[in-house]
Design a protein around this motif. Structure first.
Motif, mmCIF file in Angstrom:
data_model
loop_
_atom_site.group_PDB
_atom_site.id
_atom_site.type_symbol
_atom_site.label_atom_id
_atom_site.label_comp_id
_atom_site.label_asym_id
_atom_site.label_seq_id
_atom_site.Cartn_x
_atom_site.Cartn_y
_atom_site.Cartn_z
ATOM 1 N N VAL A 244 0.864 -1.180 0.000
ATOM 2 C CA VAL A 244 0.000 0.000 0.000
ATOM 3 C C VAL A 244 0.898 1.226 0.000
ATOM 4 O O VAL A 244 1.798 1.341 0.834
ATOM 5 N N THR A 245 0.690 2.118 -0.958
ATOM 6 C CA THR A 245 1.442 3.369 -0.969
ATOM 7 C C THR A 245 0.860 4.296 0.097
ATOM 8 O O THR A 245 -0.356 4.471 0.172
ATOM 9 N N SER A 246 1.732 4.857 0.912
ATOM 10 C CA SER A 246 1.235 5.795 1.925
ATOM 11 C C SER A 246 2.150 7.012 1.943
ATOM 12 O O SER A 246 3.160 7.047 1.255
ATOM 13 N N THR A 247 1.803 7.964 2.759
ATOM 14 C CA THR A 247 2.700 9.097 2.978
ATOM 15 C C THR A 247 3.738 8.694 4.025
ATOM 16 O O THR A 247 3.676 7.618 4.614
ATOM 17 N N ASP A 248 4.658 9.595 4.271
ATOM 18 C CA ASP A 248 5.719 9.403 5.252
ATOM 19 C C ASP A 248 5.125 9.474 6.666
ATOM 20 O O ASP A 248 4.543 10.495 7.044
ATOM 21 N N VAL A 249 5.261 8.381 7.423
ATOM 22 C CA VAL A 249 4.647 8.346 8.771
ATOM 23 C C VAL A 249 5.147 9.458 9.678
ATOM 24 O O VAL A 249 4.455 9.873 10.596
ATOM 25 N N ARG A 250 6.371 9.912 9.408
ATOM 26 C CA ARG A 250 6.958 10.922 10.289
ATOM 27 C C ARG A 250 6.337 12.290 10.053
ATOM 28 O O ARG A 250 6.330 13.149 10.921
ATOM 29 N N LEU B 257 6.778 -2.346 5.584
ATOM 30 C CA LEU B 257 5.640 -1.752 4.873
ATOM 31 C C LEU B 257 5.996 -0.368 4.337
ATOM 32 O O LEU B 257 5.423 0.101 3.358
ATOM 33 N N PHE B 258 6.937 0.277 5.021
ATOM 34 C CA PHE B 258 7.311 1.638 4.623
ATOM 35 C C PHE B 258 8.633 1.665 3.859
ATOM 36 O O PHE B 258 8.762 2.368 2.866
ATOM 37 N N SER B 259 9.624 0.869 4.306
ATOM 38 C CA SER B 259 10.937 0.928 3.655
ATOM 39 C C SER B 259 10.848 0.454 2.205
ATOM 40 O O SER B 259 11.519 0.986 1.332
ATOM 41 N N LYS B 260 10.010 -0.555 1.948
ATOM 42 C CA LYS B 260 9.932 -1.071 0.588
ATOM 43 C C LYS B 260 9.306 -0.063 -0.365
ATOM 44 O O LYS B 260 9.473 -0.137 -1.576
ATOM 45 N N GLN B 261 8.578 0.888 0.180
ATOM 46 C CA GLN B 261 7.988 1.929 -0.676
ATOM 47 C C GLN B 261 9.045 2.874 -1.216
ATOM 48 O O GLN B 261 8.823 3.570 -2.180
#
Lengths: 535, 370
Positions: B184-190, B228-232
């Motif tokens: 799932v493409t998301s924005t930067d959690v930070r 989930l985030f690094s692979k994006q």
């Protein structure tokens, strides 16, 4: 009612107080004001945006009242210029992610909006694409690397440290050659197949525009080039190519440039908002696409008919600047086709004073071990061979500085170059063509002896007219005659400096397939850095 | 834990409604006392820093008229909702308008403001493509709800993603046979609330369908979240970015994108011919995101009061896809476009508590930088 009240308030200075207290954004409020006269808006831009200045600047001025003043620069150079305190209202480049992640840019990008799209793909001569079967079945990046290694095709690509198309293609390639096409990791940088791919590279360049021009000028050099889809489509539409390029979209995916417009000057935010809104409007986007063959970023706009309607699989762009820096370091040190060069340097009397200081500083920069971004990539690299030919009344001896392939050898050679450059003195006349002839002849001999593929280039730095040795006519006769044949394919990159003869230097660049660089409008050291992208 | 799951959001909605009603009464009294001339004499320009998803709403000409009748003009800048709190120029704004209560709390904490106004809300949703529906149905990830709209089973999706599944490896996938990871493409959690809410949702699944509410839970699930985030790779810092890529670049860039339902509805409602291939999937469970105004000055407070009390504002907000206490206008407009929409979002969880979410984000951040 409201409007007249506003007018009254403005007259009494209350509105002015509001404007002052909330800064420049107040033009964003919902008051109708007469259009102001065109105001100048400065943009530091990637050179690939020259077509916007050429064909759409007037539309932009008519719609926004903003007179865009473009200054062109490479992406990494742009970071240095901004970090060094140069003032621009906005920055507009083909790809902003790497730039935005650069620590030197922290806090400087105040807003950003994507303005256009164009993927970086491989354009291959139609006959070659057909021979490889890539016109009917799209290859993977792995297929492309295998074919390049086996010598089945050659291509031109920009230097990833100098230009976005080279950078994104290398990132995409590194990700695609990994076991899975995910965002790049440290392990992917060590992949030996990266070097396989570059075995097919036979033409390099510091800018995607020059790469396209160079290919259009002489398509026999390579079988294809890696460039923006828009540039490749424009080449096909230009009607100058003997055969069209087939666009190859590798199956693992590609990386698309999204041309972000970035605000740098907070005082111009209202104008920036107006400009960004106009550039992103369906109306402008449709026109932009028709004229430049880039894809619209606004889904309400109509893409130019020439743009293939197809799914573009997008590879992830790395999320860490350090990984990209490491990729560039690996590329320059171990992966790329190494360079062999001659720096032909004018030490005539007119070079005394500031000029020779500037020349020395430029050469010392290339021989240094800097930590700053673009300086770091511009320095002499592992496996490179640097030759220096100084000249004045006569051509001096050629000094060869092999960089070797270990860190210790690299460091020693950098020290040797520094020791040679430091004590140089300027005196005497100017024997340009004899010196260039010598440099070309030596490189062609090296080339014929050589066992590995290398890029051979000559850099000529002179501040005056040729007045000793061969004349321009004699040189051109030699170059075009049977004796000069062997040096063909080695480009000369003349630098226009001081009272250098622009006509002569441009002719020399054109004759040899090089490019002239003008250091009168830019510092000599940044010109030297720029030329590094072409070596 | 199931009790928490059911009660938490219900409580939040009641609180939201309560605050809204209380404010509405106090404002009406105040407005009655004011006269028009005085309001105009007190004209103010309010500088608003908002999450990017509300940019079009806040620059709507009808909204400008409503605010103008209250003597308010606004200038709008946008930022990632979670970046607002750390903006060095935060003090130059009159109001912050982040997506999500957590981002608002963060801003209230750094600015010292106690004036927090919940406004409209929207569920987290996943934007996707009709051509992928059969593949996702086959894998049991997506199912149709009464033929009206689609549900995406977050537990199954997270499971597929954690197994590093490739699109081409999904059974019977001829529609999108690519080597990219199902992600799932998301924005930067930070930087952005929507990315942080996605993390909250995925962490709930990883925690065995329990809201992560202890440090121990956070530590336990954080490492499995990093992938989930690094692979994006590179992620946008505000919600408008991934949604723009979705509309402009299509399925090749964005097969699945974590967005606010509001973004999709705004797109559909503002287009005569929305792209017929686009489809919105409702995660089960999901998280509601409450767009919240933090007043930083008295003028900001005036703006917040109008935004949360004027019924015309609520109506305009619905045209931009936001849900309110009574979203009937929104539902009617969306259904008139031939789109099914759940009137009540049933399977809703609470996001992790503020400090726990920050801890999770910190752990993901550390993982991304490793």
């Amino acid at each position: 009612m409201n409007k007249s009240l506003i007018a009254v308030l403005a007259a009494t200075g209350i509105a002015t107080a509001i404007v002052t207290s909330c800064g420049p954004n107040s033009s964003n409020t919902f008051q109708n004001k007469p259009a102001p006269p065109p105001s100048s808006f400065s943009i530091l831009a990637g050179s690939e945006l020259k077509d916007i200045e050429g064909s759409l600047k007037e539309d932009i001025r008519a719609a926004t009242g903003l007179d865009l003043k473009f200054t062109y620069s490479g992406t990494l150079d742009a970071v240095d210029r901004i970090a060094a305190g140069e003032q621009f209202d906005a920055l507009w480049v083909s790809h902003g992610k790497y730039l935005a992640m650069n620590p030197a840019m922290k806090g400087r990008i105040l807003a950003q909006e994507k303005t256009m799209l164009s993927p970086v793909v491989l354009g291959l001569k139609a006959s070659k694409a057909h021979a490889l079967g890539w016109d009917t079945e799209e290859p993977t990046w792995k297929d492309i690397a295998d074919a390049a290694k086996a010598g089945k095709f050659t291509f031109g690509m920009t230097n990833p440290a100098s230009s976005n198309t080279g950078l994104t293609a290398t990132i995409g390639l590194a990700a695609a050659l990994a076991k899975n096409p995910d965002a790049l990791t440290e392990a992917d940088l060590k992949n030996p197949r990266l070097a396989d791919f570059f075995k097919g590279e036979s033409l390099t360049s510091g800018s995607s525009g020059w790469l396209a021009e160079s290919y259009e000028h002489d398509p026999s050099k390579v079988d294809g080039i890696i460039n923006y889809e828009s540039v490749l489509l424009s080449l096909n539409a230009g009607g100058k190519l003997p055969e069209p390029l087939t666009l190859v979209y590798p199956r693992e995916g590609i990386i698309t440039a999204d041309y972000p417009l970035m605000l740098l000057n907070d005082a111009r935010r209202a104008d920036y908002d107006k400009l960004a809104a106009y550039l992103r409007s369906a109306d402008f986007q449709t026109r932009m696409s028709a004229r430049t063959l880039r894809r619209p970023v606004n889904s309400d706009a109509v893409a130019a008919a020439a743009i293939p309607k197809r799914t573009l699989i997008e590879l992830p762009f790395p999320g860490q600047a350090s990984l990209i820096s490491a990729l560039l370091d690996t590329f320059l040190a171990d992966v790329r086709v190494p360079g062999s060069s001659r720096y032909v340097l004018d030490l005539s009397g007119s070079m005394r004073g500031d000029r020779i200081t500037a020349l020395k500083n430029s050469m010392l920069l290339l021989a240094s071990s800097p930590t700053q971004s673009s300086d770091r990539y511009a320095r002499f690299q592992n496996r490179e061979e640097v030759g220096i030919v100084t000249f004045s009344t006569e051509t001096g001896p050629t000094l060869i500085f092999p960089m070797g392939s270990t860190a210790a050898q690299n460091a020693k050679t950098r020290a040797d170059i520094t020791a040679f450059i430091d004590p140089l003195v300027a005196k005497g006349s100017t024997a340009i063509y004899s010196s260039v002839q010598r440099a070309l002849t030596e490189l062609s001999q090296e080339r014929s002896r050589g066992t590995e593929k290398r890029y051979y280039t000559v850099v000529l730095m002179t501040d005056g007219e040729n007045n000793r040795g061969l004349t321009r006519e004699e040189f051109e006769q030699w170059y075009s005659g049977s004796d000069g044949q062997s040096v063909h394919g080695i480009p000369v990159f003349p630098i226009l400096f001081g009272e250098g003869n622009e006509t002569d230097l441009r002719a020399l660049a054109d004759l040899t397939g090089g490019r002239m660089f003008d250091s009168r409008s830019n510092s000599l050291s940044s010109v030297f850095k720029e030329i590094r992208g072409y070596q | 834990m199931n009790l928490r799951k059911a009660v938490g959001p219900a409580l939040a909605v009641v609180l939201l409604a309560g605050v809204g009603i209380a404010i509405r009464h106090s404002i009406r009294d105040k407005m009655d006392a004011d006269n028009a001339a005085r309001r105009i004499a007190n004209r103010v320009t309010v500088k608003v820093l908002t999450g990017s998803e509300k940019e079009k709403f806040l620059t709507d000409p009808e909204l400008a008229k409503v605010l103008d009748s209250e003597g308010i003009a606004i200038t709008v800048q946008k930022a990632g909702s979670r970046e607002i709190a750390t903006r060095p120029d935060l003090a130059s704004f009159d109001a912050a308008y982040p997506a999500g209560t957590h981002a608002a709390l963060k801003i209230a904490e750094t600015s010292g403001s106690k004036h927090v106004y919940p406004s409209f809300f929207t569920p987290m949703a996943v934007a996707s493509w009709k051509t992928l529906i059969p593949v996702l149905e086959k894998s049991g990830v997506v199912s149709s709800k009464n033929g009206s709209y689609f549900i995406i089973d977050m537990a199954k999706l997270v499971d597929i993603m954690k197994k590093d599944t490739r699109w081409k490896d999904l059974p019977d996938n001829t529609a999108y046979p690519v080597g990219k990871a199902v992600l799932v493409t998301s924005t930067d959690v930070r930087k952005s609330n929507s990315g942080a809410m996605y993390l909250g949702l995925a962490a709930y699944i990883a925690n065995g369908n329990n809201v992560v509410d202890t440090d121990a839970d956070a530590n336990k699930v954080a490492s499995s979240m990093v992938g989930l985030f690094s692979k994006q790779g590179y992620q946008e810092s505000s919600s408008a970015g991934p949604f723009e890529d979705y509309t402009a670049m299509g399925i090749g860039k964005s097969p699945l994108v974590m967005i606010y339902e509001q973004q999709f509805l705004e797109y559909v409602l503002s287009h005569d011919k929305p792209n017929p291939d686009m489809v919105l999937l409702y995660p089960a469970p999901t998280i509601l995101s409450k767009h919240t105004i933090v007043a930083l000055t008295d003028n900001g407070e005036r703006f917040a009061q109008v935004m949360t009390s004027n019924p015309k504002v609520s109506s305009i907000a619905q045209h931009y896809g936001f849900r309110t206490q009574d979203s009937s206008e929104l539902f009617a407009a969306v259904e008139a476009k031939g789109l099914g929409i759940p009137h009540t979002i049933v399977d809703v969880i609470d996001p992790p508590r503020y400090d726990i979410l920050e801890k999770l984000i910190g752990r993901v951040d550390a993982g991304l930088n490793r």
